[in-house]
Design an enzyme around this catalytic site. Structure first.
Site, PDB file in Angstrom:
ATOM      1  N   ASP A  47       0.844  -1.202   0.000  1.00 26.93           N
ATOM      2  CA  ASP A  47       0.000   0.000   0.000  1.00 26.93           C
ATOM      3  C   ASP A  47       0.880   1.254   0.000  1.00 26.93           C
ATOM      4  O   ASP A  47       0.369   2.379  -0.081  1.00 26.93           O
ATOM      5  CB  ASP A  47      -1.026  -0.010   1.149  1.00 26.93           C
ATOM      6  N   SER A  48       2.218   1.046  -0.001  1.00 24.12           N
ATOM      7  CA  SER A  48       3.144   2.151  -0.263  1.00 24.12           C
ATOM      8  C   SER A  48       2.855   2.760  -1.630  1.00 24.12           C
ATOM      9  O   SER A  48       3.369   3.830  -1.946  1.00 24.12           O
ATOM     10  CB  SER A  48       4.599   1.668  -0.190  1.00 24.12           C
ATOM     11  N   ASP A  86      -1.057  -6.113  -0.258  1.00 17.01           N
ATOM     12  CA  ASP A  86      -1.392  -5.499   1.038  1.00 17.01           C
ATOM     13  C   ASP A  86      -2.893  -5.298   1.182  1.00 17.01           C
ATOM     14  O   ASP A  86      -3.559  -4.838   0.246  1.00 17.01           O
ATOM     15  CB  ASP A  86      -0.728  -4.109   1.139  1.00 17.01           C
ATOM     16  N   LYS A 116      -1.167  -9.360   2.907  1.00 18.42           N
ATOM     17  CA  LYS A 116      -0.381  -8.884   4.064  1.00 18.42           C
ATOM     18  C   LYS A 116      -1.234  -7.932   4.897  1.00 18.42           C
ATOM     19  O   LYS A 116      -1.926  -7.066   4.357  1.00 18.42           O
ATOM     20  CB  LYS A 116       0.911  -8.200   3.596  1.00 18.42           C
ATOM     21  N   GLU A 118      -1.172  -5.500   8.614  1.00 22.95           N
ATOM     22  CA  GLU A 118      -0.346  -4.878   9.653  1.00 22.95           C
ATOM     23  C   GLU A 118      -0.981  -5.105  11.023  1.00 22.95           C
ATOM     24  O   GLU A 118      -2.194  -4.900  11.182  1.00 22.95           O
ATOM     25  CB  GLU A 118      -0.223  -3.374   9.397  1.00 22.95           C
ATOM     26  N   GLU A 185       9.471  -4.177  10.041  1.00 20.96           N
ATOM     27  CA  GLU A 185       9.878  -2.881   9.476  1.00 20.96           C
ATOM     28  C   GLU A 185      10.420  -1.974  10.572  1.00 20.96           C
ATOM     29  O   GLU A 185       9.764  -1.786  11.620  1.00 20.96           O
ATOM     30  CB  GLU A 185       8.668  -2.221   8.781  1.00 20.96           C
TER      31      GLU A 185
HETATM   32  O1  KIV Z   1       3.572  -1.081   1.577  1.00 23.74           O
HETATM   33  C1  KIV Z   1       4.742  -1.509   1.525  1.00 23.74           C
HETATM   34  O2  KIV Z   1       5.488  -1.285   0.569  1.00 23.74           O
HETATM   35  C2  KIV Z   1       5.215  -2.291   2.651  1.00 23.74           C
HETATM   36  C3  KIV Z   1       6.690  -2.522   2.755  1.00 23.74           C
HETATM   37  C4  KIV Z   1       7.339  -1.275   3.175  1.00 23.74           C
HETATM   38  C5  KIV Z   1       7.010  -3.669   3.636  1.00 23.74           C
HETATM   39  O3  KIV Z   1       4.434  -2.705   3.466  1.00 23.74           O
END
Ligand code: KIV
Length: 278
Positions: A47-48, A86, A116, A118, A185
């Site tokens: 989600d970056s 994510d 993924k 968090e 992280e």
């Molecule tokens: O969103 C992302 O790119 C991430 C990485 C920084 C692990 O979660």
């Protein structure tokens, strides 16, 4: 060049043999295809993308539709790499039901191989329900950017005894809930080492030192394409941003100078046809 698909079993084998798991973020077909052909083990549609693709200052505004749109493009380009997508902010925190439905959408619509999430103990019911539905879950602890407002900024996590213990307890909890791997992280390297040695699932580090079982980076950071901020843990492997800017400048000046397009870039037609046009 790898010729087999990375699966959760590959991740487990890497944990046992000590082979490091390579992972990078990608958000589109062409980049995913290049990474896949380079032999990357796994691609994270992070989600970056909110930061590096959409220009938000954080990941809070990223939606399920954003993740599906980009995830689907990456899946089409990734033949052998495992695609992890994510779950965006508020797509799983609200309830176990929401978590399973949205994880299912990422599998069906984005063709993810895993999702993924968090968080630690507080989202273990979600991790358990998603894995019970047959969807592999990568957990994410340490600096979890969706909680940036609760953290009060991008800071290294787990620096005191109490916080380090909580991180270790959360790592044990997500493993017990069924996660097949764990992203760490911005965690001090000695703490990441301790967590890695404690767990039987592989850890993937980003700013967590060399003892994790694998590493992940945001590809724009690795290629020097994103200059809004550069975390300490980034290693640059190329200056693609500078190369792109130079190429754009050269293109603009070629147009100004009449150097583009040249004859080899154009299509011909019989001159008689042009003459006969009215
Ligand atoms: O969103 C992302 O790119 C991430 C990485 C920084 C692990 O979660």
């Amino acid at each position: 060049m790898k010729d087999t698909k990375t699966t959760v079993l590959t991740f487990q084998q890497c944990k046992q043999t000590g082979k490091k798991i390579s992972m990078l973020t990608a958000y589109d077909y062409s980049t995913a295809k290049l990474m896949d052909s380079a032999g990357i083990d796994a691609i994270l549609v992070g989600d970056s993308l909110g930061n590096v693709m959409l220009g938000y200052e954080d990941t809070i505004s990223v939606t399920m539709e954003d993740m599906i749109h980009h995830g689907r493009a990456v899946s089409r380009g990734a033949k052998n790499a495992m695609v992890v997508v994510d779950m965006p902010f508020m797509s799983y925190q609200t309830s176990v039901y929401d978590a399973v439905v949205n994880a299912g959408r990422l599998m069906k619509e984005a063709r993810a191989n895993a999702v993924k999430l968090e968080g630690g103990a507080e989202i273990c019911p979600q991790i358990k329900a998603i894995t019970d539905a047959g969807i592999p879950v990568m957990a994410h602890l340490g600096l979890t950017p969706q909680s940036i407002n609760a953290f009060g900024g991008f800071k290294v996590q787990g620096k005191t005894l109490e916080k380090a213990q909580k991180l270790l307890d959360n790592a044990r909890a997500v493993e017990k809930a069924g996660a097949f791997s764990l992203t760490l992280e911005c965690v001090p390297s000695a703490l990441a080492k301790k967590i890695t040695e404690t767990l039987s699932i592989p850890t993937i580090g980003i700013g967590a030192g060399k003892d994790c079982n694998g590493q992940v980076l945001v590809y724009q950071d690795l290629l020097g394409m994103f200059s809004d901020f550069t975390p300490k843990f980034v290693k640059r492997y190329a200056e693609v941003g500078t190369m792109m800017k130079e190429a754009f400048e050269n293109y603009i000046s070629d147009l100004d100078n009449g150097n583009f397009p040249e004859k080899q870039h154009t299509y011909t037609i019989d001159e008689e046809i042009i003459k006969n046009l009215v």
